[in-house]
Design a protein around this motif. Structure first.
Motif, PDB file in Angstrom:
ATOM      1  N   HIS A 207     -61.524 -11.663  40.792  1.00  0.00           N
ATOM      2  CA  HIS A 207     -60.784 -11.691  39.532  1.00  0.00           C
ATOM      3  C   HIS A 207     -61.679 -11.113  38.449  1.00  0.00           C
ATOM      4  O   HIS A 207     -62.868 -11.445  38.390  1.00  0.00           O
ATOM      5  N   PHE A 208     -61.124 -10.256  37.599  1.00  0.00           N
ATOM      6  CA  PHE A 208     -61.929  -9.738  36.495  1.00  0.00           C
ATOM      7  C   PHE A 208     -61.058  -9.494  35.273  1.00  0.00           C
ATOM      8  O   PHE A 208     -60.076  -8.756  35.329  1.00  0.00           O
ATOM      9  N   GLN A 209     -61.429 -10.140  34.165  1.00  0.00           N
ATOM     10  CA  GLN A 209     -60.838  -9.906  32.857  1.00  0.00           C
ATOM     11  C   GLN A 209     -61.957  -9.878  31.840  1.00  0.00           C
ATOM     12  O   GLN A 209     -63.094 -10.249  32.139  1.00  0.00           O
ATOM     13  N   THR A 210     -61.649  -9.456  30.625  1.00  0.00           N
ATOM     14  CA  THR A 210     -62.704  -9.354  29.609  1.00  0.00           C
ATOM     15  C   THR A 210     -63.266 -10.709  29.212  1.00  0.00           C
ATOM     16  O   THR A 210     -64.387 -10.791  28.710  1.00  0.00           O
ATOM     17  N   GLN A 211     -62.496 -11.796  29.440  1.00  0.00           N
ATOM     18  CA  GLN A 211     -62.963 -13.124  29.064  1.00  0.00           C
ATOM     19  C   GLN A 211     -63.478 -13.950  30.245  1.00  0.00           C
ATOM     20  O   GLN A 211     -64.062 -15.011  30.043  1.00  0.00           O
ATOM     21  N   SER A 212     -63.248 -13.471  31.458  1.00  0.00           N
ATOM     22  CA  SER A 212     -63.726 -14.226  32.609  1.00  0.00           C
ATOM     23  C   SER A 212     -63.749 -13.342  33.847  1.00  0.00           C
ATOM     24  O   SER A 212     -63.032 -12.340  33.926  1.00  0.00           O
ATOM     25  N   PHE A 213     -64.588 -13.703  34.797  1.00  0.00           N
ATOM     26  CA  PHE A 213     -64.537 -13.070  36.115  1.00  0.00           C
ATOM     27  C   PHE A 213     -64.974 -14.079  37.160  1.00  0.00           C
ATOM     28  O   PHE A 213     -65.617 -15.094  36.846  1.00  0.00           O
ATOM     29  N   GLU A 214     -64.579 -13.803  38.411  1.00  0.00           N
ATOM     30  CA  GLU A 214     -64.878 -14.722  39.510  1.00  0.00           C
ATOM     31  C   GLU A 214     -65.511 -13.981  40.676  1.00  0.00           C
ATOM     32  O   GLU A 214     -65.137 -12.840  40.976  1.00  0.00           O
ATOM     33  N   LEU A 215     -66.457 -14.648  41.294  1.00  0.00           N
ATOM     34  CA  LEU A 215     -67.124 -14.140  42.492  1.00  0.00           C
ATOM     35  C   LEU A 215     -66.879 -15.105  43.633  1.00  0.00           C
ATOM     36  O   LEU A 215     -67.162 -16.304  43.514  1.00  0.00           O
ATOM     37  N   ASP A 216     -66.329 -14.600  44.739  1.00  0.00           N
ATOM     38  CA  ASP A 216     -66.092 -15.425  45.911  1.00  0.00           C
ATOM     39  C   ASP A 216     -67.221 -15.237  46.928  1.00  0.00           C
ATOM     40  O   ASP A 216     -68.114 -14.409  46.753  1.00  0.00           O
ATOM     41  N   LYS A 217     -67.134 -15.982  48.011  1.00  0.00           N
ATOM     42  CA  LYS A 217     -68.199 -15.991  49.012  1.00  0.00           C
ATOM     43  C   LYS A 217     -68.443 -14.622  49.644  1.00  0.00           C
ATOM     44  O   LYS A 217     -67.512 -13.870  49.925  1.00  0.00           O
ATOM     45  N   ASN A 218     -69.698 -14.344  49.875  1.00  0.00           N
ATOM     46  CA  ASN A 218     -70.112 -13.220  50.704  1.00  0.00           C
ATOM     47  C   ASN A 218     -69.740 -13.580  52.149  1.00  0.00           C
ATOM     48  O   ASN A 218     -70.244 -14.571  52.692  1.00  0.00           O
ATOM     49  N   PRO A 219     -68.867 -12.811  52.803  1.00  0.00           N
ATOM     50  CA  PRO A 219     -68.432 -13.172  54.157  1.00  0.00           C
ATOM     51  C   PRO A 219     -69.516 -13.036  55.212  1.00  0.00           C
ATOM     52  O   PRO A 219     -69.350 -13.524  56.344  1.00  0.00           O
ATOM     53  N   ASN A 220     -70.621 -12.393  54.840  1.00  0.00           N
ATOM     54  CA  ASN A 220     -71.692 -12.182  55.819  1.00  0.00           C
ATOM     55  C   ASN A 220     -73.031 -12.744  55.340  1.00  0.00           C
ATOM     56  O   ASN A 220     -74.094 -12.215  55.675  1.00  0.00           O
ATOM     57  N   TYR A 221     -72.976 -13.833  54.556  1.00  0.00           N
ATOM     58  CA  TYR A 221     -74.220 -14.363  54.004  1.00  0.00           C
ATOM     59  C   TYR A 221     -75.128 -14.918  55.097  1.00  0.00           C
ATOM     60  O   TYR A 221     -74.650 -15.522  56.067  1.00  0.00           O
ATOM     61  N   TRP A 222     -76.431 -14.727  54.916  1.00  0.00           N
ATOM     62  CA  TRP A 222     -77.407 -15.132  55.915  1.00  0.00           C
ATOM     63  C   TRP A 222     -77.667 -16.643  55.921  1.00  0.00           C
ATOM     64  O   TRP A 222     -78.334 -17.156  56.821  1.00  0.00           O
ATOM     65  N   GLN A 223     -77.130 -17.371  54.933  1.00  0.00           N
ATOM     66  CA  GLN A 223     -77.223 -18.831  54.919  1.00  0.00           C
ATOM     67  C   GLN A 223     -75.827 -19.427  54.732  1.00  0.00           C
ATOM     68  O   GLN A 223     -75.568 -20.092  53.729  1.00  0.00           O
ATOM     69  N   PRO A 224     -74.924 -19.232  55.653  1.00  0.00           N
ATOM     70  CA  PRO A 224     -73.538 -19.688  55.453  1.00  0.00           C
ATOM     71  C   PRO A 224     -73.424 -21.191  55.232  1.00  0.00           C
ATOM     72  O   PRO A 224     -72.518 -21.644  54.530  1.00  0.00           O
TER      73      PRO A 224
END
Length: 558
Positions: A207-224
């Motif tokens: 999600h990205f707007q000028t007042q907020s944005f969101e970052l979801d999980k990295n699907p390949n993270y080395w420390q799941p």
């Protein structure tokens, strides 16, 4: 880039010296958790964080850009190692281990097995080599770095062109970018990297707007197993007040801006869940005077102005009592073990003495007129500006106190408070009169003293400065700093740092005000595992190198 640079750290990475055997040969894994506020948004597991210095967000996840969005270098991209300023210890990260040369002329990192980029490609030594090539082309720096080479797919060798023990931490804290992505970008310096590929725990822009944005999980993270959050939500605010209100209302989970009377305005509303931790382990907060302009090129003037500052008032009123006055070594509480008490005991120019300050200015030829207004040697009024960003209510209060203090010297100081971007522009190009700046910090005092006294970081007015905005360089301090950088011997380091403390006391390159608190307040109603005084595995900053340690330690409350 907090309050646009000066509110936190002045360099892209904090160079530090060797800190014992663990520093010279590091090994191990990531980190764990620790301790415990009402509220939090109903955001389905999203950790919600405000940014009080950003009125609007512009999409830019370029790790090489000075305008990169929050969390770019904290959650999307990761470094080889992380330095915890509270403990003064390095935490292995993408680098599973390292070995620094005994002569200080290089370091070899072994990469962690099994690390993948968020697109599924493996992290290799070629990525590290390419990152440093690109970093030097785009932002410069690393002048001591003669060569970066891939020994094999998981081993990277850094060769220095001189003995430079801080190099271990400078290269170790550079975030790494994927070669297979960035080598295909025509102009990496200008790329906004809207859909970033990183190794961090939360990389997916959902999600990205000028007042907020969101970052979801990295699907390949080395420390799941350490991705216990659904993701991260960042909210934009134009100042402390809006961000503080969001925290007080329970609309956010974690914030790291100044909060006046945090106990009454935040904690007391729900003491079972709300907490704060403000260790004074940040850099020193300095009043910097532009030494390219008279009379600030006169150390007598710098010391006299310093002696008129009521630091107790600055602390109690300007900073709500969260810190304490600095001394004439300039060192923050991060370096208590390095402080030469004999210098502290005999210094006077960081202690309030208005009568002596007036006498010093009189004797130096800066006379008061019959109207009580002091003049410069050319007959012009002794007046200048104190620049601070309008979003920083704490530092604005400090500026107003100092302005009032200077009236007792017959000196007029105007507090100028436009947007931080305008303030920093004046700092970086050297057009400013004076301002308030957060100093460099590292595991030893090397970075602090280099940033305020080294000739090697001074650039001419009109050219962009990334540190040493006051543009002061001292030959004696520069030579001592070179010796300090060239040794990893603890005894020799202590002797050389003592020399730098004495030189700082002599020349007063900046006016130290107080040790910078590392702000952090949170609610544990929705997430637990926060760092604390009892478990200082990181600072409570959402914009530091240790932020990723928190992101990989938090868990949903039971």
């Amino acid at each position: 880039m907090p309050k646009i640079n000066p509110k936190r750290s002045l360099t892209v990475v904090a160079a530090t010296l060797a800190i014992g055997a663990l520093a010279l040969t590091g090994c191990g894994a990531g980190n764990t958790s620790g301790s415990t506020a009402n509220g939090g948004s109903a955001s389905n597991g999203l950790l919600t964080i405000p940014r009080e210095d950003t009125a609007t967000f512009t999409s830019n996840f370029n790790p090489f850009s000075p305008n990169a969005l929050p969390m770019t270098q904290q959650s999307v991209f990761e470094p080889l190692l992380i330095v915890n300023p509270v403990k003064g210890e390095p935490v292995p990260w993408l680098g599973a281990s390292w070995k620094a040369d005994k002569d200080g002329k290089g370091v070899t990192f072994t990469l962690r097995d099994g690390v993948k980029w968020s697109d599924g490609q493996p992290l290799t030594a070629d990525d590290v080599v390419y990152t440093f090539d690109l970093q030097k082309k785009i932002q410069g720096g690393f002048a001591y770095l003669a060569k970066v080479s891939a020994v094999d797919a998981h081993t990277v060798r850094f060769d220095f062109n001189k003995a430079y023990s801080p190099g271990l931490y400078e290269v170790g804290q550079q975030v790494i970018a994927p070669k297979h992505v960035w080598s295909k970008i025509a102009d990496p310096a200008k790329a906004t990297n809207d859909n970033p590929v990183g190794t961090g725990p939360y990389t997916q822009v959902s999600h990205f707007q000028t007042q907020s944005f969101e970052l979801d999980k990295n699907p390949n993270y080395w420390q799941p197993e350490k991705q216990q959050l659904t993701g991260i939500r960042m909210l934009a605010f134009a100042g402390n007040s809006g961000a503080n209100l969001a925290l007080q209302n329970g609309d956010v989970d974690w914030s790291d801006q100044f909060i006046p009377n945090v106990q009454k305005t935040f904690i007391d509303k729900d003491p079972a869940h709300r907490h704060f931790w403000y260790p004074t382990t940040g850099g020193t907060i300095n009043w910097q005077l532009n030494t390219t302009k008279a009379p600030f090129n006169d150390p007598v003037v710098r010391k006299a102005l310093s002696m008129a500052v009521d630091r107790d008032q600055v602390d109690s009123l300007g900073m709500s009592g969260y810190t304490h006055p600095a001394d004439c070594t300039g060192l923050s509480d991060t370096y208590t073990s390095w402080r030469d008490q004999s210098i502290v005991d005999k210094c006077d120019w960081t202690k309030l003495n208005v009568d002596k300050a007036n006498q010093m200015l009189d004797d130096a030829g800066y006379k008061k007129g019959t109207d009580g207004i002091r003049t410069l040697k050319d007959g012009k009024p002794f007046q200048f500006k104190f620049s601070v960003g309008s979003a920083s209510s704490d530092w604005l209060s400090v500026g107003q106190i100092i302005s009032k203090n200077m009236e007792k010297l017959g000196v007029k100081v105007e507090v100028s408070s436009p947007d931080w971007s305008q303030v920093v522009s004046g700092y970086t190009d050297g057009s400013f009169d004076s301002g308030i700046v957060w100093s460099n910090a590292g595991a030893t005092p090397y970075e602090f003293y280099r940033g305020v006294m080294s000739q090697k970081v001074v650039v001419p007015v009109g050219q962009k400065a990334n540190e040493n905005y006051h543009r002061f360089g001292d030959p004696e301090a520069t030579a001592t700093l070179d010796k300090l950088a060239a040794t990893a011997d603890p005894t020799a380091q202590k002797t050389l740092v003592n020399s730098l403390e004495a030189r700082f006391n002599d020349v007063a390159p900046v006016i130290p005000l107080f040790s910078g608190p590392a702000w952090g307040a949170y609610t544990d109603q929705r997430f637990t595992g926060w760092p604390s005084n009892d478990n200082p595995y990181a600072t409570l900053s959402a914009r530091s190198a240790t932020t990723v340690l928190i992101l990989t330690s938090l868990k949903p409350a039971q």
